[in-house]
Design a protein around this motif. Structure first.
Motif, PDB file in Angstrom:
ATOM      1  N   ILE A  40       2.798   8.127 -30.718  1.00 10.20           N
ATOM      2  CA  ILE A  40       2.889   7.620 -32.087  1.00 10.20           C
ATOM      3  C   ILE A  40       3.184   6.129 -32.097  1.00 10.20           C
ATOM      4  CG2 ILE A  40       4.248   7.727 -34.216  1.00 10.20           C
ATOM      5  CD1 ILE A  40       4.561  10.752 -33.696  1.00 10.20           C
ATOM      6  N   LEU A  41       4.149   5.684 -31.290  1.00 12.31           N
ATOM      7  CA  LEU A  41       4.511   4.261 -31.270  1.00 12.31           C
ATOM      8  C   LEU A  41       3.361   3.384 -30.789  1.00 12.31           C
ATOM      9  CD1 LEU A  41       8.175   4.309 -29.890  1.00 12.31           C
ATOM     10  CD2 LEU A  41       7.427   3.988 -32.255  1.00 12.31           C
ATOM     11  N   ALA A  42       2.489   3.925 -29.941  1.00 14.05           N
ATOM     12  CA  ALA A  42       1.354   3.156 -29.460  1.00 14.05           C
ATOM     13  C   ALA A  42       0.423   2.769 -30.607  1.00 14.05           C
ATOM     14  CB  ALA A  42       0.583   3.957 -28.408  1.00 14.05           C
ATOM     15  N   GLN A  43       0.408   3.578 -31.663  1.00 11.24           N
ATOM     16  CA  GLN A  43      -0.452   3.304 -32.829  1.00 11.24           C
ATOM     17  C   GLN A  43       0.326   2.753 -34.017  1.00 11.24           C
ATOM     18  OE1 GLN A  43      -3.427   6.531 -33.622  1.00 11.24           O
ATOM     19  NE2 GLN A  43      -2.221   7.642 -32.084  1.00 11.24           N
ATOM     20  N   ASP A  44       1.577   3.179 -34.155  1.00 12.33           N
ATOM     21  CA  ASP A  44       2.378   2.820 -35.317  1.00 12.33           C
ATOM     22  C   ASP A  44       3.803   2.486 -34.863  1.00 12.33           C
ATOM     23  OD1 ASP A  44       3.604   2.501 -37.738  1.00 12.33           O
ATOM     24  OD2 ASP A  44       3.470   4.606 -38.347  1.00 12.33           O
ATOM     25  N   PRO A  45       4.045   1.241 -34.477  1.00 10.96           N
ATOM     26  CA  PRO A  45       5.379   0.862 -33.973  1.00 10.96           C
ATOM     27  C   PRO A  45       6.503   1.052 -34.981  1.00 10.96           C
ATOM     28  CG  PRO A  45       3.749  -0.815 -33.428  1.00 10.96           C
ATOM     29  CD  PRO A  45       3.096   0.121 -34.392  1.00 10.96           C
ATOM     30  N   MET A  46       6.181   1.127 -36.267  1.00 11.71           N
ATOM     31  CA  MET A  46       7.208   1.262 -37.286  1.00 11.71           C
ATOM     32  C   MET A  46       7.463   2.716 -37.677  1.00 11.71           C
ATOM     33  SD  MET A  46       7.937  -1.852 -37.520  1.00 11.71           S
ATOM     34  CE  MET A  46       9.076  -1.848 -38.903  1.00 11.71           C
ATOM     35  N   ALA A  47       6.871   3.645 -36.968  1.00 12.11           N
ATOM     36  CA  ALA A  47       7.019   5.065 -37.302  1.00 12.11           C
ATOM     37  C   ALA A  47       8.471   5.510 -37.179  1.00 12.11           C
ATOM     38  CB  ALA A  47       6.134   5.909 -36.399  1.00 12.11           C
TER      39      ALA A  47
END
Length: 394
Positions: free
Chosen positions: A31-38
């Protein structure tokens, strides 16, 4: 003062609880690889033929969780049907909701930011929960970790290596190690009082071959020979048989090996696990920062042993307390060292996340063999870049 013995354990990546930790952090990393603010709080449990992933995740990206689970299980080594649990055939179930809006209120904007009208951008993130986090460092090993957990991790990593490279082809993924270190009157390491290795194995290997192989290729290969003497108790698979292992032998759950993850029982622990949590959760980021501070203090020569406690209130950026204990080894008074910490380190969650660059997919690699003292991987909280600045106080 008489000699004392302290014991710590480690587990291999195939231990059922560690399987769950690695899955939770694999989901987080993807998830962080695509959306660091998740915002991610991901829990996993596993048992014979089943992996169940659950939690609260708020993100703008899509991750194929069953695919992540199978890839992780396969990488760990559960890839043969005779294991009773394998990546191709296990069922994968998910139950994912969004993060509670009530929690998000405090994380999105800290109390200090609301009161100041957002004057300081580092006040924008409040702690994701209340609680206390501990960091620890000591000068017993080059990586500034307690010797018992350091040696236990060394054994566990070696047990994984001999399985993967074929040195001991009968070894299976699940395993445990344990080291008892005897300390002298002044706290010096004198010897290893006991060594325990329990490894899952193929059913057709003899106990004698297994014990000889583990002794020669694992124990003797990596532990300091000068610390092992004729009185060291060495146990290899003391029950005699360990064929049924992994999620077939015992169910697994994220966050059930928090002492293995940290300091092996040295120092304190606030109770919160790390795996599956994004860095707005201070259970993770606060503990990493506490280790970073403690390690730099010891490396700078301000103390031989150092424990840091940080405590937070949900939705509040600044810690409600900072506590330091050098167990009488400090070159400066503990109160003075606390003042130095407050002066030199910004302990607000937003600052910790920025300073340690925590919004990256770096977490799956920490989910086995410990989060601290890792010499094999590059982790920002293990850096020693504050040593010169701290030494100036001497």
């Amino acid at each position: 003062m008489p000699n004392r013995v302290f014991t710590s354990e480690s587990v291999t990546e195939g231990h059922p609880d560690k399987v769950c930790d690695q899955i939770s952090d694999a989901v987080l990393d993807n998830i962080l690889a695509q959306d660091p603010m998740a915002r991610v709080a991901c829990e996993t449990t596993c048992t014979t033929g089943l992996v169940f992933v659950m939690g609260e995740i708020s993100t703008n990206c899509y991750v194929d969780i069953p695919k992540v689970v199978r890839k992780t299980v396969n990488r760990i080594g559960y890839n043969r049907p005779e294991f009773g649990f394998d990546a191709a055939s296990c069922a994968v179930m998910t139950s994912i909701d969004e993060q509670s809006a009530d929690i998000a209120l405090g994380v999105d904007q800290a109390l200090e930011s609301k009161e100041s009208g957002g004057a300081d951008k580092l006040d924008l993130i409040g702690a994701g929960d209340q609680g206390m986090m501990f960091g620890f460092a000591c000068d017993e090993t080059p990586e500034l970790m307690p010797a018992p957990i350091s040696y236990a991790h060394t054994l566990a990593r070696r047990l994984s290596e001999v399985r993967r490279d074929g040195t001991l082809p009968f070894v299976r993924p699940d395993g445990k190690t344990q080291i008892s270190v005897e300390y002298g009157p002044k706290g010096e390491i004198e010897r290893l009082a006991a060594i325990v290795v329990s490894t899952q194995h193929d059913p057709d290997v003899s106990l004698e071959d297994l014990r000889v192989g583990v002794r020669e290729s694992v124990i003797d290969a990596v532990l300091p020979k000068h610390l092992i003497d004729k009185d060291t108790n060495i146990y290899v698979n003391p029950t005699g048989r360990f064929v049924t292992g992994g999620p077939v032998g015992d169910s697994g759950l994220t966050g059930r090996k928090i002492i293995v993850d940290t300091y092996g029982g040295h120092g304190g622990h606030g109770g919160g696990c790390f795996s599956g949590k994004d860095p707005t959760k201070v259970d993770r980021s606060g503990a990493y920062m506490a280790r970073y501070v403690a390690k730099n203090i010891v490396a700078a020569g301000l103390a031989r042993r150092c424990q840091i406690e940080l405590a937070y209130a949900i939705g509040v950026a600044r810690p409600v307390s900072v506590y330091l204990n050098t167990e009488g080894t400090g070159k400066l008074d503990d109160g003075k060292l606390e003042e130095i910490i407050r002066r030199e380190f910004d302990l607000r969650p937003a600052s910790i996340i920025d300073y340690l660059d925590l919004r990256r997919p770096i977490y799956q690699q920490t989910a086995a063999f410990g989060h601290f003292g890792r010499m094999d991987i590059d982790l920002p909280w293990e850096r020693l870049d504050m040593v010169d600045r701290l030494q100036a106080y001497l």
